[in-house]
Design a protein around this motif. Sequence first.
Motif: not given
Length: 301
Positions: A249, A245, A171
Amino acid sequence: MTPKIKYQNLKQDYFEFNAFLAKNLRLLFASVYKNLRTYIYVYIVPIIFMLGVYMYQSFGGANKLLPPLIMGLLLIPGFGIAILLNTLISEWKASIFLKRIHVIGTSKSQFLLAIWIVGYVIGLSAILFGAIIMVTINAIYSPSGTNDFLEAFSFLSYGTFGQAFLAWAGFFLGASIVVLSSIGVATLIAGSLKSISLTQSLVILFLFFAVIFSDLFLSPSTMAGSKVTVVMSYFVPQKYGAWTTFYATSDGNINYFLSKPVSALITVSFNNIYGPIFGGLGYCTGLFVASLFLLNWNNRG
């Protein structure tokens, strides 16, 4: 010239470079944070826009978004630094500010590195501040009765220490790519062109295009419904930060951020996390190098 003399010259150049860099950083931080537009362009407007995108995608908070998509929304304030730096650099070129910096011995590389560092710190702070605001708003108003953003943070921290570390590191890397690419677009356009109105128009148009095709405003599932939109989106450097990201994630599981089965999609932008990482870092490097070669100290060249 003996090796000893060469070493001494390199050592002197190194310390002189760092001295000028530190001086430029102090000057630029003071100048930027004293400017009211910093808070408007970087914090207020992007966070309001992020809130609007969240309400749009979640149908007013009634639908729960997948955690990777929530983390992707938090990247949106990283776009705002482009408008701020574009405006400031254009105005500095129109005045004698940059010329005075150049006269005292500051090189283009020193100034550009300083403005990138300042922009990077401010851009990341905007993402952090935006996350705090969204958590607070979601705690106050949530039709579903849960805080989507806190749940997304818990989702990232789930599993082993190594999995949680990689998720948060991914992230951070995705956020860095978004911020640095936004800085690069601003310094390239504002540094190379003379007209303030033209540079501002180009940056705003680019950001409008970037927000739509970065897979943040429209979900990656929606964007994957057309090969044309996917191909066009590759020209948006912030998209690479978004997909870094998404993959980081979701522990690399594409079904965690694509609401449709993969087989139902026309095309998927990236099949693994390495494409967006190397593509995003390549974009950022290219923008820095291009900005360095095309930067003019003033509007007279």
